[in-house]
Design an enzyme around this catalytic site. Structure first.
Site, PDB file in Angstrom:
ATOM      1  N   ASP A 191      28.752 -66.538  66.600  1.00 51.29           N
ATOM      2  CA  ASP A 191      27.351 -66.664  66.760  1.00 51.29           C
ATOM      3  C   ASP A 191      26.735 -66.669  65.415  1.00 51.29           C
ATOM      4  O   ASP A 191      27.116 -66.290  64.484  1.00 51.29           O
ATOM      5  CB  ASP A 191      27.101 -65.318  67.554  1.00 51.29           C
ATOM      6  N   ASN A 244      41.664 -53.959  64.720  1.00 50.97           N
ATOM      7  CA  ASN A 244      40.764 -54.350  66.095  1.00 50.97           C
ATOM      8  C   ASN A 244      39.516 -54.941  65.595  1.00 50.97           C
ATOM      9  O   ASN A 244      38.978 -54.527  64.636  1.00 50.97           O
ATOM     10  CB  ASN A 244      40.549 -53.158  66.809  1.00 50.97           C
ATOM     11  N   TYR A 246      35.357 -48.715  71.438  1.00 50.08           N
ATOM     12  CA  TYR A 246      35.913 -48.667  72.893  1.00 50.08           C
ATOM     13  C   TYR A 246      34.526 -49.033  73.785  1.00 50.08           C
ATOM     14  O   TYR A 246      34.885 -50.125  74.703  1.00 50.08           O
ATOM     15  CB  TYR A 246      36.355 -47.566  73.357  1.00 50.08           C
ATOM     16  N   HIS A 281      27.913 -68.859  75.164  1.00 53.24           N
ATOM     17  CA  HIS A 281      27.068 -68.233  74.036  1.00 53.24           C
ATOM     18  C   HIS A 281      26.981 -66.855  73.892  1.00 53.24           C
ATOM     19  O   HIS A 281      26.366 -66.342  74.941  1.00 53.24           O
ATOM     20  CB  HIS A 281      25.696 -69.142  73.781  1.00 53.24           C
ATOM     21  N   TYR A 309      43.885 -49.750  63.026  1.00 52.31           N
ATOM     22  CA  TYR A 309      42.723 -50.216  62.934  1.00 52.31           C
ATOM     23  C   TYR A 309      42.457 -51.625  62.828  1.00 52.31           C
ATOM     24  O   TYR A 309      41.813 -52.475  62.115  1.00 52.31           O
ATOM     25  CB  TYR A 309      41.778 -49.543  61.749  1.00 52.31           C
ATOM     26  N   ASP A 318      44.796 -54.409  68.230  1.00 54.05           N
ATOM     27  CA  ASP A 318      46.152 -54.087  67.714  1.00 54.05           C
ATOM     28  C   ASP A 318      47.145 -53.602  68.837  1.00 54.05           C
ATOM     29  O   ASP A 318      46.651 -53.555  69.979  1.00 54.05           O
ATOM     30  CB  ASP A 318      46.144 -53.155  66.483  1.00 54.05           C
TER      31      ASP A 318
END
Length: 144
Positions: free
Chosen positions: A66, A134, A114, A22, A132, A30
């Protein structure tokens, strides 16, 4: 071979998804995402030949998000850049699989993404060619 398991989920990735607890996070990056340097303290999984959204869709068949207000996060574009089309793909997949609406997807500044990714349990390096492409997912609780 197992029934009901999307074939893009490798045995290594299935193991990682099962090991995660959890609030652990996983990054789907990418093809240009620096998976090995960002994930040097994480488990890095290669998924060449698969798109980020293809992996997102497959992962969400097994992976509960979550219940926090924003359990998914995308890398925000640098100033002056247009919104990438892949974001709409992510939104559609998150809505279809989890009922997650766009306002529940957090945008994280490019370089801060990052830093957040460095804390992930695992990082998946895909063959995604879209810029983008990601996303970070936070694992929820499996209820029976």
């Amino acid at each position: 071979m197992l029934k009901g398991i999307p074939p893009v989920l490798s045995p290594e990735l299935l193991k990682v998804l099962c090991e995660m607890g959890h609030s652990d996070t996983i990054v789907i990056g990418d093809g240009n995402f620096p998976a090995c340097s960002v994930g040097k303290n994480s488990i890095v999984i290669r998924a060449d030949g698969h798109t980020a959204n293809e992996l997102l869709d497959a992962i969400l068949t097994l992976f509960p998000l979550d219940t926090v207000p924003q359990p998914a996060a995308i890398m925000d574009v640098l100033e002056g850049m247009p919104e990438p089309a892949i974001w709409r793909e992510f939104e559609a997949t998150l809505d279809r699989r989890c009922g997650l609406k766009p306002d529940a997807i957090r945008r994280i500044e490019h370089f801060a993404f990052y830093e957040e990714a460095k804390k992930a349990y695992a990082v998946i390096s895909t063959g995604e060619t879209a810029a983008y492409g990601n996303i970070i997912l936070s694992k929820g609780v499996v209820t029976f």
